[in-house]
Design a protein around this motif. Structure first.
Motif, PDB file in Angstrom:
ATOM      1  N   GLN A   1      48.794  28.309  45.980  1.00 30.91           N
ATOM      2  CA  GLN A   1      49.942  28.832  45.406  1.00 30.91           C
ATOM      3  C   GLN A   1      50.983  29.671  45.996  1.00 30.91           C
ATOM      4  O   GLN A   1      52.069  29.761  45.942  1.00 30.91           O
ATOM      5  CB  GLN A   1      49.647  29.317  44.061  1.00 30.91           C
ATOM      6  N   ARG A   2      50.010  30.805  46.519  1.00 29.57           N
ATOM      7  CA  ARG A   2      50.649  31.976  47.339  1.00 29.57           C
ATOM      8  C   ARG A   2      51.308  31.208  48.685  1.00 29.57           C
ATOM      9  O   ARG A   2      52.306  31.748  49.103  1.00 29.57           O
ATOM     10  CB  ARG A   2      49.548  32.963  47.708  1.00 29.57           C
TER      11      ARG A   2
ATOM     12  N   THR B   1      54.600  29.387  47.355  1.00 27.00           N
ATOM     13  CA  THR B   1      55.459  30.672  47.147  1.00 27.00           C
ATOM     14  C   THR B   1      56.255  31.174  48.127  1.00 27.00           C
ATOM     15  O   THR B   1      57.426  31.283  48.267  1.00 27.00           O
ATOM     16  CB  THR B   1      54.912  31.698  46.288  1.00 27.00           C
TER      17      THR B   1
ATOM     18  N   GLU C   1      58.381  28.577  50.298  1.00 26.21           N
ATOM     19  CA  GLU C   1      59.670  28.300  49.449  1.00 26.21           C
ATOM     20  C   GLU C   1      60.582  29.673  49.774  1.00 26.21           C
ATOM     21  O   GLU C   1      61.786  29.316  49.920  1.00 26.21           O
ATOM     22  CB  GLU C   1      59.463  28.041  48.056  1.00 26.21           C
TER      23      GLU C   1
ATOM     24  N   LYS D   1      54.095  40.665  48.526  1.00 17.15           N
ATOM     25  CA  LYS D   1      54.473  39.678  49.679  1.00 17.15           C
ATOM     26  C   LYS D   1      54.966  40.364  50.755  1.00 17.15           C
ATOM     27  O   LYS D   1      54.835  40.076  52.042  1.00 17.15           O
ATOM     28  CB  LYS D   1      55.459  38.687  48.988  1.00 17.15           C
TER      29      LYS D   1
ATOM     30  N   GLN E   1      66.960  31.432  48.219  1.00 19.44           N
ATOM     31  CA  GLN E   1      66.858  30.676  47.123  1.00 19.44           C
ATOM     32  C   GLN E   1      67.942  29.427  46.935  1.00 19.44           C
ATOM     33  O   GLN E   1      67.903  28.751  46.240  1.00 19.44           O
ATOM     34  CB  GLN E   1      66.848  31.438  45.845  1.00 19.44           C
TER      35      GLN E   1
END
Length: 138
Positions: A32-33, A36, A39, A94, A113
């Protein structure tokens, strides 16, 4: 005879657009990290895999299933995704930097984004601007 007009509705691009068959198993925390961070960096699995010298399919496994990576692979993926190794292990935030994010970093985080084609336009504009000003032309 009367002509018939047909309008076909095409939904707008929604990032990140899901592709492929959904997995029956949940992602690992590490996976998942990775997802994330990838993306947030605006990269596809294929782009990250190319930087790492592996196949897209192999990288997809890293994002989905428990994997045992070598230290050099962990360092390489952290570098490719522009995150710290500590972030990948869930130990810290992060960012590699210290303190609050600068104005430019905040703008680029928001730009990351956007859909890929809009990210490319931002990168093209900023690249041209930096090139012009790096050459001393104001």
């Amino acid at each position: 005879m009367q002509a018939i007009s047909v309008t076909i509705f095409q939904p707008p691009y929604v990032a990140p657009m899901q592709t492929g068959r959904p997995s029956k198993e949940p992602r690992t925390d590490f996976g998942q990290r990775l997802l994330t961070a990838r993306e947030a960096a605006g990269l596809s699995q294929a782009e990250v895999a190319k930087q790492l010298g592996i196949t897209q399919k192999a990288y997809a496994v890293w994002e989905r299933y428990p994997v045992a990576l070598r230290p050099k692979q962990i360092e390489a993926v952290a570098s490719a995704l522009q995150v710290s190794v500590e972030y990948l292990f869930g130990k810290t935030g992060k960012s590699r930097g210290k303190g609050p994010a600068g104005k430019l970093r905040q703008v680029f985080e928001k730009a990351s984004q956007l859909p890929r084609h809009q990210q490319n336009k931002v990168a093209e504009f900023v690249g041209a601007f930096v090139k012009q000003h790096a050459n001393g032309n104001s």
